[in-house]
Design an enzyme around this catalytic site. Structure first.
Site, mmCIF file in Angstrom:
data_model
loop_
_atom_site.group_PDB
_atom_site.id
_atom_site.type_symbol
_atom_site.label_atom_id
_atom_site.label_comp_id
_atom_site.label_asym_id
_atom_site.label_seq_id
_atom_site.Cartn_x
_atom_site.Cartn_y
_atom_site.Cartn_z
ATOM 1 N N ASP A 9 0.861 -1.192 0.000
ATOM 2 C CA ASP A 9 0.000 0.000 0.000
ATOM 3 C C ASP A 9 0.895 1.238 0.000
ATOM 4 O OD1 ASP A 9 -3.267 0.164 1.040
ATOM 5 O OD2 ASP A 9 -2.115 2.032 0.854
ATOM 6 N N TYR A 11 -13.382 5.877 -13.845
ATOM 7 C CA TYR A 11 -13.434 4.732 -12.920
ATOM 8 C C TYR A 11 -14.066 3.516 -13.624
ATOM 9 C CZ TYR A 11 -14.361 2.030 -8.677
ATOM 10 O OH TYR A 11 -14.425 1.026 -7.731
HETATM 11 N N1 LIG Z 1 -16.095 0.486 -1.627
HETATM 12 C C1 LIG Z 1 -16.838 0.153 -2.659
HETATM 13 O O1 LIG Z 1 -18.057 0.366 -2.703
HETATM 14 C C2 LIG Z 1 -16.200 -0.511 -3.853
HETATM 15 C C3 LIG Z 1 -17.051 -0.991 -4.856
HETATM 16 C C4 LIG Z 1 -16.502 -1.611 -5.958
HETATM 17 C C5 LIG Z 1 -15.125 -1.766 -6.051
HETATM 18 N N2 LIG Z 1 -14.326 -1.293 -5.075
HETATM 19 C C6 LIG Z 1 -12.888 -1.483 -5.233
HETATM 20 O O2 LIG Z 1 -12.368 -2.112 -4.088
HETATM 21 C C7 LIG Z 1 -10.994 -1.777 -3.950
HETATM 22 C C8 LIG Z 1 -10.739 -1.332 -2.519
HETATM 23 O O3 LIG Z 1 -11.516 -0.172 -2.267
HETATM 24 P P1 LIG Z 1 -11.973 0.253 -0.806
HETATM 25 O O4 LIG Z 1 -13.405 0.571 -0.890
HETATM 26 O O5 LIG Z 1 -11.485 -0.731 0.179
HETATM 27 O O6 LIG Z 1 -11.195 1.651 -0.698
HETATM 28 P P2 LIG Z 1 -10.222 2.256 0.395
HETATM 29 O O7 LIG Z 1 -9.998 3.654 -0.034
HETATM 30 O O8 LIG Z 1 -10.724 1.989 1.758
HETATM 31 O O9 LIG Z 1 -8.877 1.407 0.203
HETATM 32 C C9 LIG Z 1 -8.076 1.542 -0.938
HETATM 33 C C10 LIG Z 1 -6.629 1.260 -0.573
HETATM 34 O O10 LIG Z 1 -5.839 1.364 -1.771
HETATM 35 C C11 LIG Z 1 -4.666 2.104 -1.456
HETATM 36 N N3 LIG Z 1 -4.159 2.806 -2.629
HETATM 37 C C12 LIG Z 1 -4.803 3.757 -3.362
HETATM 38 N N4 LIG Z 1 -3.988 4.245 -4.299
HETATM 39 C C13 LIG Z 1 -2.804 3.590 -4.171
HETATM 40 C C14 LIG Z 1 -1.572 3.671 -4.857
HETATM 41 N N5 LIG Z 1 -1.353 4.572 -5.827
HETATM 42 N N6 LIG Z 1 -0.572 2.842 -4.474
HETATM 43 C C15 LIG Z 1 -0.755 1.977 -3.454
HETATM 44 N N7 LIG Z 1 -1.901 1.861 -2.758
HETATM 45 C C16 LIG Z 1 -2.913 2.665 -3.121
HETATM 46 C C17 LIG Z 1 -5.113 3.117 -0.404
HETATM 47 O O11 LIG Z 1 -4.018 3.645 0.330
HETATM 48 C C18 LIG Z 1 -6.067 2.271 0.434
HETATM 49 O O12 LIG Z 1 -5.385 1.611 1.476
HETATM 50 C C19 LIG Z 1 -10.715 -0.693 -4.991
HETATM 51 O O13 LIG Z 1 -10.076 -1.281 -6.106
HETATM 52 C C20 LIG Z 1 -12.103 -0.211 -5.362
HETATM 53 O O14 LIG Z 1 -12.152 0.318 -6.658
HETATM 54 C C21 LIG Z 1 -14.825 -0.669 -3.966
#
Ligand SMILES: NC(=O)c1ccc[n+]([C@@H]2O[C@H](COP(=O)([O-])OP(=O)(O)OC[C@H]3O[C@@H](n4cnc5c(N)ncnc54)[C@H](O)[C@@H]3O)[C@@H](O)[C@H]2O)c1
Length: 257
Positions: free
Chosen positions: A36, A151
Site C-alpha cells: 500500500d 473509474y
Molecule cells: N467500496 C466500494 O463500494 C467498492 C465498490 C466496488 C469496487 N471497489 C474497489 O475495491 C478496492 C478497494 O476499495 P476500498 O473501498 O477498500 O477503498 P479504500 O480507499 O478503503 O482502500 C483503498 C486502498 O488502496 C490504497 N491505494 C490507493 N492508491 C494507491 C496507490 N497509488 N498505491 C498503493 N496503494 C494505493 C489506499 O491507500 C487504500 O489503502 C478498490 O479497487 C475499489 O475500486 C470498492
C-alpha cells in the site's frame, strides 16, 4: 503462523476491503504481505512504474520468490487519469510482476477487485488504449475524457484484461486461477462521502440497486476473495463475480450471464 500457512500478498491492505481481507487471512493462519502507499509491510505507490517495481521487489524479498496468492485490491475512484494508472496499470503491473513467484508455488491463486462500475458506460478509447496501447497513451486519452467515465473505464479494462489473460499458458497453463470480485456498494472509506448527502446517495442507489441485503461490509468481499484464492478453487478462472446484492442482474437483465 500455522503449519501449511500460505503466503498471500494483498495490495490496498491499509484500508477498506484489502484491510478486511488481510485481517481475515491472518486470523485463519495465513501469512500476509500487505502492499500500500499507506502504512503496511511494503510501502509503494502503484500509480507509477517505479512504485510497482518497488512493490514487486518488496514482496519477492518477503516471500523468498514463492507466493501462494495475490489479490490486487488497491484502487481509487477519482474522476481523473490517476485512476487509470492505479486501478488498471497498478493491478496489472503487480500481477505480471509477481506471476513468476506465483507459478513457483504448489497451488497458486490470484484475484483482483473489479467493480460493478465496469458494466457502466466507459470511454472506449481509454479502454482500448489500456488493452492495446501504452500507459502514456491511455493516460493522455483519459485527460481528454469525461472524468466520470474513468473509474468505469479502469474497471472494465481490468475485467477484459483478466478474461483474456486467465486462459493463457502464463496463467491457466501455469495452474494459476485468475478471477475478479466486482462489488456493488461496500461501506469503506472510499464510499463514505457518498453517504453524506441524500441526493448523491439516491443517484448511487439508482445506478447500483442492491435488492439483496443492501450495501455490503468489506468483510463480505473479503470472504469471497478468500475462497477464490483458496486451495479449494481449482477450476474457476477468468470470471468476474458480482458481489452486489443483485445489482448487475437487475441492470443487465437475464440475457447477460
Ligand atoms: N467500496 C466500494 O463500494 C467498492 C465498490 C466496488 C469496487 N471497489 C474497489 O475495491 C478496492 C478497494 O476499495 P476500498 O473501498 O477498500 O477503498 P479504500 O480507499 O478503503 O482502500 C483503498 C486502498 O488502496 C490504497 N491505494 C490507493 N492508491 C494507491 C496507490 N497509488 N498505491 C498503493 N496503494 C494505493 C489506499 O491507500 C487504500 O489503502 C478498490 O479497487 C475499489 O475500486 C470498492
Amino acid at each position: 503462523m500455522t503449519d501449511g500457512a500460505r503466503t498471500i500478498a494483498v495490495s490496498g491492505a491499509a484500508s477498506g476491503i484489502g484491510r478486511a481481507l488481510a485481517d481475515l487471512l491472518r486470523a485463519n493462519g495465513d501469512r500476509v504481505i500487505g502492499v500500500d502507499r499507506e502504512e503496511t509491510d511494503v510501502r509503494a505507490d502503484l500509480a507509477a512504474s517505479e512504485g510497482r517495481a518497488e512493490a514487486v521487489r518488496g514482496v519477492l524479498e518477503r516471500c523468498g520468490g514463492v507466493l501462494d496468492g495475490l489479490v490486487a485490491c488497491a484502487g481509487i475512484s477519482a474522476p481523473e487519469p490517476l485512476t487509470i494508472r492505479v486501478n488498471f496499470y497498478g493491478a496489472v503491473g503487480l500481477l505480471e510482476g509477481l506471476r513468476p513467484a506465483l507459478a513457483a508455488a504448489p497451488a497458486p491463486r490470484a484475484a483482483v477487485v473489479g467493480s460493478i462500475s465496469g458494466t457502466q458506460p466507459v470511454d472506449r478509447a481509454v479502454v482500448a488504449a489500456c488493452l492495446e496501447g501504452t500507459e502514456e497513451e491511455a493516460v493522455r486519452l483519459a485527460g481528454e475524457a469525461r472524468g466520470g467515465t474513468l473509474y468505469p473505464s479502469s474497471k472494465s479494462a481490468l475485467a477484459r484484461w483478466l478474461r483474456a489473460a486467465a486462459v493463457t499458458p502464463a496463467w491457466a497453463g501455469a495452474g494459476i486461477p485468475l478471477n475478479a470480485i466486482a462489488p456493488g456498494v461496500v461501506r469503506t472509506p472510499m464510499t463514505a462521502p457518498l453517504f453524506e448527502d441524500e441526493a448523491t446517495r439516491k443517484s448511487m442507489d439508482d445506478a447500483v440497486p442492491m435488492p439483496l441485503n443492501g450495501y455490503a461490509g468489506p468483510e463480505v468481499v473479503a470472504e469471497a476473495l478468500r475462497w477464490l484464492i483458496g486451495p479449494a478453487n481449482s477450476h474457476i478462472t477468468g470470471q468476474v463475480v458480482y458481489l452486489d446484492g443483485g445489482a448487475e442482474a437487475m441492470r443487465r437483465g437475464p440475457e447477460v450471464y
